[in-house]
Design a protein around this motif. Structure first.
Motif, PDB file in Angstrom:
ATOM      1  N   ILE A  40       0.860  -1.180   0.000  1.00 60.23           N
ATOM      2  CA  ILE A  40       0.000   0.000   0.000  1.00 60.23           C
ATOM      3  C   ILE A  40       0.899   1.233   0.000  1.00 60.23           C
ATOM      4  N   LEU A  41       0.633   2.141  -0.923  1.00 56.57           N
ATOM      5  CA  LEU A  41       1.337   3.417  -0.982  1.00 56.57           C
ATOM      6  C   LEU A  41       0.335   4.515  -0.646  1.00 56.57           C
ATOM      7  N   VAL A  42       0.541   5.165   0.492  1.00 55.75           N
ATOM      8  CA  VAL A  42      -0.302   6.287   0.923  1.00 55.75           C
ATOM      9  C   VAL A  42       0.489   7.558   0.663  1.00 55.75           C
ATOM     10  N   ILE A  43      -0.102   8.462  -0.118  1.00 57.26           N
ATOM     11  CA  ILE A  43       0.571   9.718  -0.459  1.00 57.26           C
ATOM     12  C   ILE A  43      -0.282  10.880   0.024  1.00 57.26           C
ATOM     13  N   PHE A  44       0.224  11.632   0.982  1.00 60.00           N
ATOM     14  CA  PHE A  44      -0.453  12.853   1.404  1.00 60.00           C
ATOM     15  C   PHE A  44      -0.146  13.896   0.350  1.00 60.00           C
ATOM     16  N   MET A  45      -1.207  14.464  -0.227  1.00 57.10           N
ATOM     17  CA  MET A  45      -1.075  15.363  -1.367  1.00 57.10           C
ATOM     18  C   MET A  45      -2.214  16.374  -1.336  1.00 57.10           C
ATOM     19  N   CYS A  46      -2.242  17.248  -2.302  1.00 54.06           N
ATOM     20  CA  CYS A  46      -3.336  18.214  -2.411  1.00 54.06           C
ATOM     21  C   CYS A  46      -3.436  18.647  -3.870  1.00 54.06           C
ATOM     22  N   ASN A  47      -4.301  19.603  -4.125  1.00 52.21           N
ATOM     23  CA  ASN A  47      -4.537  20.046  -5.496  1.00 52.21           C
ATOM     24  C   ASN A  47      -3.635  21.200  -5.927  1.00 52.21           C
ATOM     25  N   HIS A  48      -3.311  22.104  -5.002  1.00 52.47           N
ATOM     26  CA  HIS A  48      -2.689  23.371  -5.408  1.00 52.47           C
ATOM     27  C   HIS A  48      -1.173  23.423  -5.285  1.00 52.47           C
ATOM     28  N   CYS A  49      -0.564  22.526  -4.574  1.00 54.79           N
ATOM     29  CA  CYS A  49       0.879  22.585  -4.309  1.00 54.79           C
ATOM     30  C   CYS A  49       1.689  22.371  -5.593  1.00 54.79           C
ATOM     31  N   PRO A  50       2.628  23.279  -5.897  1.00 51.20           N
ATOM     32  CA  PRO A  50       3.447  23.105  -7.101  1.00 51.20           C
ATOM     33  C   PRO A  50       4.316  21.846  -7.047  1.00 51.20           C
ATOM     34  N   TYR A  51       4.655  21.379  -5.839  1.00 52.14           N
ATOM     35  CA  TYR A  51       5.462  20.162  -5.702  1.00 52.14           C
ATOM     36  C   TYR A  51       4.640  18.923  -6.049  1.00 52.14           C
ATOM     37  N   VAL A  52       3.352  18.942  -5.714  1.00 53.35           N
ATOM     38  CA  VAL A  52       2.462  17.842  -6.096  1.00 53.35           C
ATOM     39  C   VAL A  52       2.179  17.922  -7.595  1.00 53.35           C
ATOM     40  N   LYS A  53       1.876  19.105  -8.088  1.00 54.24           N
ATOM     41  CA  LYS A  53       1.602  19.273  -9.521  1.00 54.24           C
ATOM     42  C   LYS A  53       2.750  18.742 -10.368  1.00 54.24           C
ATOM     43  N   ALA A  54       3.973  18.943  -9.882  1.00 49.57           N
ATOM     44  CA  ALA A  54       5.152  18.479 -10.625  1.00 49.57           C
ATOM     45  C   ALA A  54       5.264  16.953 -10.626  1.00 49.57           C
ATOM     46  N   LYS A  55       4.530  16.283  -9.746  1.00 51.29           N
ATOM     47  CA  LYS A  55       4.605  14.818  -9.631  1.00 51.29           C
ATOM     48  C   LYS A  55       3.425  14.104 -10.299  1.00 51.29           C
ATOM     49  N   VAL A  56       2.552  14.830 -10.978  1.00 50.51           N
ATOM     50  CA  VAL A  56       1.366  14.216 -11.597  1.00 50.51           C
ATOM     51  C   VAL A  56       1.760  13.056 -12.520  1.00 50.51           C
ATOM     52  N   ASP A  57       2.721  13.286 -13.404  1.00 52.08           N
ATOM     53  CA  ASP A  57       3.129  12.215 -14.320  1.00 52.08           C
ATOM     54  C   ASP A  57       3.736  11.040 -13.556  1.00 52.08           C
ATOM     55  N   ALA A  58       4.523  11.336 -12.523  1.00 51.14           N
ATOM     56  CA  ALA A  58       5.137  10.271 -11.713  1.00 51.14           C
ATOM     57  C   ALA A  58       4.061   9.472 -10.965  1.00 51.14           C
ATOM     58  N   LEU A  59       3.044  10.147 -10.462  1.00 52.97           N
ATOM     59  CA  LEU A  59       1.949   9.449  -9.772  1.00 52.97           C
ATOM     60  C   LEU A  59       1.203   8.534 -10.743  1.00 52.97           C
ATOM     61  N   ASN A  60       0.925   9.047 -11.919  1.00 44.69           N
ATOM     62  CA  ASN A  60       0.243   8.224 -12.921  1.00 44.69           C
ATOM     63  C   ASN A  60       1.125   7.057 -13.369  1.00 44.69           C
ATOM     64  N   GLU A  61       2.434   7.278 -13.465  1.00 46.78           N
ATOM     65  CA  GLU A  61       3.357   6.205 -13.829  1.00 46.78           C
ATOM     66  C   GLU A  61       3.360   5.109 -12.756  1.00 46.78           C
ATOM     67  N   LEU A  62       3.354   5.503 -11.494  1.00 46.83           N
ATOM     68  CA  LEU A  62       3.293   4.522 -10.403  1.00 46.83           C
ATOM     69  C   LEU A  62       2.048   3.651 -10.538  1.00 46.83           C
ATOM     70  N   TYR A  63       0.914   4.292 -10.818  1.00 44.07           N
ATOM     71  CA  TYR A  63      -0.331   3.527 -10.967  1.00 44.07           C
ATOM     72  C   TYR A  63      -0.252   2.597 -12.183  1.00 44.07           C
ATOM     73  N   GLU A  64       0.244   3.106 -13.293  1.00 43.93           N
ATOM     74  CA  GLU A  64       0.329   2.287 -14.514  1.00 43.93           C
ATOM     75  C   GLU A  64       1.221   1.065 -14.300  1.00 43.93           C
ATOM     76  N   LYS A  65       2.342   1.247 -13.615  1.00 47.39           N
ATOM     77  CA  LYS A  65       3.293   0.150 -13.397  1.00 47.39           C
ATOM     78  C   LYS A  65       2.843  -0.830 -12.320  1.00 47.39           C
ATOM     79  N   PHE A  66       2.207  -0.310 -11.258  1.00 50.57           N
ATOM     80  CA  PHE A  66       1.987  -1.140 -10.075  1.00 50.57           C
ATOM     81  C   PHE A  66       0.556  -1.171  -9.560  1.00 50.57           C
ATOM     82  N   GLY A  67      -0.376  -0.473 -10.182  1.00 51.74           N
ATOM     83  CA  GLY A  67      -1.739  -0.354  -9.661  1.00 51.74           C
ATOM     84  C   GLY A  67      -2.462  -1.667  -9.433  1.00 51.74           C
ATOM     85  N   ASP A  68      -2.026  -2.726 -10.115  1.00 53.01           N
ATOM     86  CA  ASP A  68      -2.652  -4.040  -9.910  1.00 53.01           C
ATOM     87  C   ASP A  68      -2.034  -4.788  -8.732  1.00 53.01           C
ATOM     88  N   LYS A  69      -0.850  -4.344  -8.259  1.00 53.70           N
ATOM     89  CA  LYS A  69      -0.150  -5.027  -7.166  1.00 53.70           C
ATOM     90  C   LYS A  69      -0.061  -4.188  -5.896  1.00 53.70           C
TER      91      LYS A  69
END
Length: 184
Positions: A40-69
């Motif tokens: 389980i990967l728990v990520i505390f995040m929000c909508n407006h933070c530029p640091y979170v916005k910069a990780k959108v592609d990385a978050l989606n990549e994590l799901y694409e690679k591992f979302g089934d596991k």
């Protein structure tokens, strides 16, 4: 904007604190809902933070690679009254705009962020299938919004988790905006 580095509250081997939170799918989610995953990967995040916005592609990549596991769960603990960009309705919009496939939950009374010891966004916590903390820290080594990642820290650590290898560096602080705490 207050910039913070994640801190240690939960230690390696500690059990993930339970939660029951509303998701953008308008359903309640508990930690036990994810017990069939290998981690389980728990990520505390929000909508407006530029640091979170910069990780959108990385978050989606994590799901694409591992979302089934690996269950991937975003939790927004920011004060939506003083930061309306982080409201529940805006969380729903962000999920659509950014094509998030993982669960995105709201911690509107901030109890869960405090239990985990989350202080910044993003602040990721990786647990094994026994809900024991194996890694707390960064998604990658791009520490400023404009940086380009040259090391995919979380991907590497999830791969180790899935094959039963020990994660040597179990805390590698994330950097981001402070969680916007509700004023009492």
């Amino acid at each position: 904007m207050v910039l913070l580095e994640s801190q240690i509250k939960l230690k390696t081997g500690d059990i993930a604190p339970e939660f029951q939170l509303l998701g953008v799918d308008d359903k309640k989610h508990t930690l036990n809902d994810y017990s069939s995953y290998q981690g389980i990967l728990v990520i505390f995040m929000c909508n407006h933070c530029p640091y979170v916005k910069a990780k959108v592609d990385a978050l989606n990549e994590l799901y694409e690679k591992f979302g089934d596991k690996i269950a991937i769960i975003g939790i927004n603990s920011n004060d939506a009254k003083d930061y309306p960009e982080d409201s529940f309705e805006n969380m729903k919009k962000i999920v659509q705009e950014k094509n998030f496939k993982f669960d995105y939950l709201v911690d509107d009374i901030q109890e869960i962020a405090k239990k985990y010891g989350a202080i910044c966004t993003p602040d990721p916590f990786l647990f094994n299938n026994k809900k024991q903390l194996v890694f707390h820290g960064r998604i990658d080594n791009a520490m400023k919004p404009d940086d380009i990642a040259t090391e995919k820290t979380m991907i590497n650590n999830i791969k180790k988790l899935l094959v039963g290898e020990k994660i040597e560096k179990d805390f590698d602080p994330s950097i981001g905006c402070s969680i916007k705490w509700i004023e009492n």
